[in-house]
Design an enzyme around this catalytic site. Structure first.
Site, short mmCIF file in Angstrom:
data_model
loop_
_atom_site.label_atom_id
_atom_site.label_comp_id
_atom_site.label_asym_id
_atom_site.label_seq_id
_atom_site.Cartn_x
_atom_site.Cartn_y
_atom_site.Cartn_z
N ARG A 136 3.08 2.64 4.19
CA ARG A 136 1.82 2.22 4.84
C ARG A 136 2.20 1.03 5.90
NH1 ARG A 136 -1.57 2.98 -0.47
NH2 ARG A 136 0.14 1.65 -1.14
N ILE A 137 2.24 0.05 5.35
CA ILE A 137 2.42 -1.08 6.47
C ILE A 137 3.81 -0.49 7.30
CG2 ILE A 137 3.79 -3.13 6.06
CD1 ILE A 137 2.58 -3.45 3.27
N THR A 196 9.61 -8.31 4.46
CA THR A 196 7.99 -8.85 3.82
C THR A 196 7.38 -8.00 2.43
OG1 THR A 196 7.26 -6.86 5.29
CG2 THR A 196 6.65 -9.11 6.60
N ARG A 203 9.58 -6.94 -0.45
CA ARG A 203 9.72 -7.95 -2.00
C ARG A 203 11.03 -8.28 -1.73
NH1 ARG A 203 5.03 -7.95 -1.95
NH2 ARG A 203 4.17 -6.58 -3.37
N GLU A 254 11.05 -15.91 -5.95
CA GLU A 254 10.04 -15.58 -5.23
C GLU A 254 9.27 -17.15 -6.15
OE1 GLU A 254 8.62 -13.94 -2.91
OE2 GLU A 254 6.29 -13.91 -3.53
N HIS A 259 5.17 -16.00 0.98
CA HIS A 259 4.14 -14.99 0.60
C HIS A 259 2.76 -15.08 1.69
CE1 HIS A 259 4.74 -11.20 -2.18
NE2 HIS A 259 3.76 -10.55 -1.04
N ALA A 277 2.23 -12.99 4.22
CA ALA A 277 1.73 -11.65 5.54
C ALA A 277 0.45 -10.39 4.89
CB ALA A 277 2.82 -11.30 5.55
N1 LIG Z 1 4.42 -9.71 1.76
C1 LIG Z 1 3.06 -9.30 1.44
O1 LIG Z 1 2.16 -10.35 1.71
C2 LIG Z 1 2.73 -7.92 1.35
C3 LIG Z 1 1.28 -7.23 1.41
C4 LIG Z 1 2.05 -5.66 0.94
C5 LIG Z 1 2.60 -5.09 0.85
N2 LIG Z 1 3.91 -6.04 0.47
C6 LIG Z 1 5.10 -5.30 0.45
O2 LIG Z 1 5.77 -4.36 1.36
C7 LIG Z 1 6.23 -3.61 1.08
C8 LIG Z 1 5.16 -1.54 1.45
O3 LIG Z 1 3.80 -1.68 1.06
P1 LIG Z 1 2.90 -0.40 1.55
O4 LIG Z 1 1.89 -0.61 0.51
O5 LIG Z 1 2.87 -0.11 2.66
O6 LIG Z 1 3.76 1.32 0.41
P2 LIG Z 1 3.73 1.93 0.10
O7 LIG Z 1 3.08 2.36 -1.17
O8 LIG Z 1 2.76 2.20 1.47
O9 LIG Z 1 4.82 2.25 0.12
C9 LIG Z 1 5.80 3.66 -0.47
C10 LIG Z 1 6.03 4.50 0.78
O10 LIG Z 1 7.33 3.92 1.02
C11 LIG Z 1 9.06 5.35 0.93
N3 LIG Z 1 9.64 4.96 0.01
C12 LIG Z 1 9.77 4.84 -0.80
N4 LIG Z 1 11.16 4.54 -1.67
C13 LIG Z 1 11.99 4.26 -0.37
C14 LIG Z 1 13.06 3.98 -0.36
N5 LIG Z 1 13.70 4.18 -1.27
N6 LIG Z 1 13.64 3.94 0.30
C15 LIG Z 1 12.59 3.98 1.53
N7 LIG Z 1 11.28 4.00 1.90
C16 LIG Z 1 10.29 4.17 0.27
C17 LIG Z 1 7.56 5.89 0.81
O11 LIG Z 1 7.64 6.75 2.56
C18 LIG Z 1 6.50 5.93 -0.22
O12 LIG Z 1 5.61 6.61 0.40
C19 LIG Z 1 5.85 -3.03 -0.39
O13 LIG Z 1 7.14 -3.45 -0.88
C20 LIG Z 1 5.02 -3.62 -0.95
O14 LIG Z 1 5.08 -4.71 -2.63
C21 LIG Z 1 3.91 -7.36 0.66
#
Ligand SMILES: NC(=O)c1ccc[n+]([C@@H]2O[C@H](COP(=O)([O-])OP(=O)(O)OC[C@H]3O[C@@H](n4cnc5c(N)ncnc54)[C@H](O)[C@@H]3O)[C@@H](O)[C@H]2O)c1
Length: 337
Positions: free
Chosen positions: A167-168, A246, A248, A276, A295, A297
């Protein structure tokens, strides 16, 4: 007025007011019968038992207690769990999905500020703003400007490697279309046609590392993504590359990153780390070419209400029989955050 379904809040008080400000609560109360003064952080005790007995919708958020078989049997009318925050993995037991209760998450809303942060960091990182600002602050008066023609900095015509069209990652890819950069994407779940639609060239992770001036990491923390940027891949990065994480901390081998940044060959901007937080005195915290943020973002401050907005819209969709935008499907759990 027709009978409104009963909903119950389970969200930590420290987050509650930011996620559900008064005007949003008023909107929600037009949709459901909910006590806006009570939010549960534990389902023990008579008040929680009485609330669960009537609850048709649980509106959860950070600090929500685990929803498991015991909660389900205490809440026989429950039909939906609307989470006003990101991942549901930590607090929603698999039994909830098996029970047929619909689960929705506001991860899509939480993705927006993370993507905004990422773009800001890519722009500033490409210009090496953070290390240059530190050098400027430390310099004596009269030091000549710290910039050079042809020093390889700046976003113009550089290559950005996006790890994960999550998503991000997708929000980042959309924002990157506004810049004159070449975009590479590594995501084993995205085929070439979809990558092209996202404006990116699909590549293997080694290739991405070799070719990217900037690498931004957006994959979920899964067994297969642990240390996906290890010493070998960090070595593939070109001189002066910047790694933005951003996602993990576990996705990058911290020791290898520390060694690589210590040489000054690459820079890093880290909103997440492993461990962390980093222990006080960790070398990454003192390096001029490394910026570590705590953390932050994801949704913070004014951004919190975006989560509440999303949750209220989900409740509205639920009650009107419309598909939920944030529906979490159990079969997706193994590869989502
Ligand atoms: N820094 C922050 O404050 C913050 C906030 C929200 C989320 N996050 C982190 O950001 C990341 C993305 O979050 P999201 O909600 O967009 O994720 P998400 O649940 O949408 O991610 C799923 C997608 O990641 C991709 N993916 C899965 N396995 C993969 C691999 N082995 N290699 C590459 N891509 C792969 C696929 O497209 C899958 O559909 C996560 O690690 C989440 O924990 C951080």
């Amino acid at each position: 007025m027709p009978r409104r379904p009963v909903a119950v809040f389970a969200i930590a008080p420290w987050a509650f007011g930011g996620v559900f400000p008064a005007d949003l609560l008023a909107r929600l109360r037009q949709l459901v019968d909910i006590d806006p003064t009570t939010t549960f952080t534990s389902f023990d005790g008579p008040a929680a038992t009485a609330a669960l007995a009537e609850a048709e919708i649980l509106i959860t958020g950070w600090g929500c207690p685990r929803i498991d078989a015991a909660v389900l049997s205490a809440a026989p009318r429950l039909r939906a769990l609307v989470h006003a925050a990101g991942t549901v993995k930590a607090h929603v037991d698999p039994v909830v999905f098996e029970s047929g209760v619909v689960v929705s998450s506001a991860a899509e809303a939480n993705a927006v500020p993370v993507a905004d942060y990422t773009i800001a960091m890519l722009v500033l990182g490409a210009k090496q703003v953070f290390s240059r600002a530190r050098r400027y602050a430390a310099a004596t008066a009269g030091t000549p400007p710290d910039w050079l023609a042809g020093d390889g900095t700046g976003l113009h015509h550089c290559t950005v490697g996006v790890v994960g069209a999550s998503r991000i990652g997708r929000h980042v890819l959309r924002r990157l279309r506004r810049f004159d950069v070449e975009v590479l994407l590594y995501d084993p779940y995205v085929n070439a046609a979809e990558a092209a639609r996202l404006g990116a060239e699909p590549v293997g992770l080694d290739d991405l590392c070799r070719r990217s001036h900037l690498v931004t990491v957006h994959a979920p923390a899964l067994p297969e993504t642990r240390h996906m940027l290890d010493a070998r891949r960090l070595d593939l990065l070109p001189e002066n590359a910047v790694v933005v994480n951003t996602a993990r901390g576990s996705l990058i081998d911290t020791q290898a990153l520390t060694r690589a940044c210590a040489t000054g060959r690459i820079s890093a901007i880290l909103d997440v780390t492993d461990p962390e937080p980093l222990p006080p005195g960790h070398p990454l915290l003192a390096m001029p070419n490394v910026l570590v943020t705590p953390h932050l973002a994801g949704a913070q401050g004014r951004e919190l209400r975006r989560l509440g907005d999303f949750a209220v819209a989900e409740v509205d969709r639920l009650l009107n029989g419309a598909p939920l935008v944030g529906r979490v499907e159990p079969e997706h759990l193994p590869h989502i955050a």
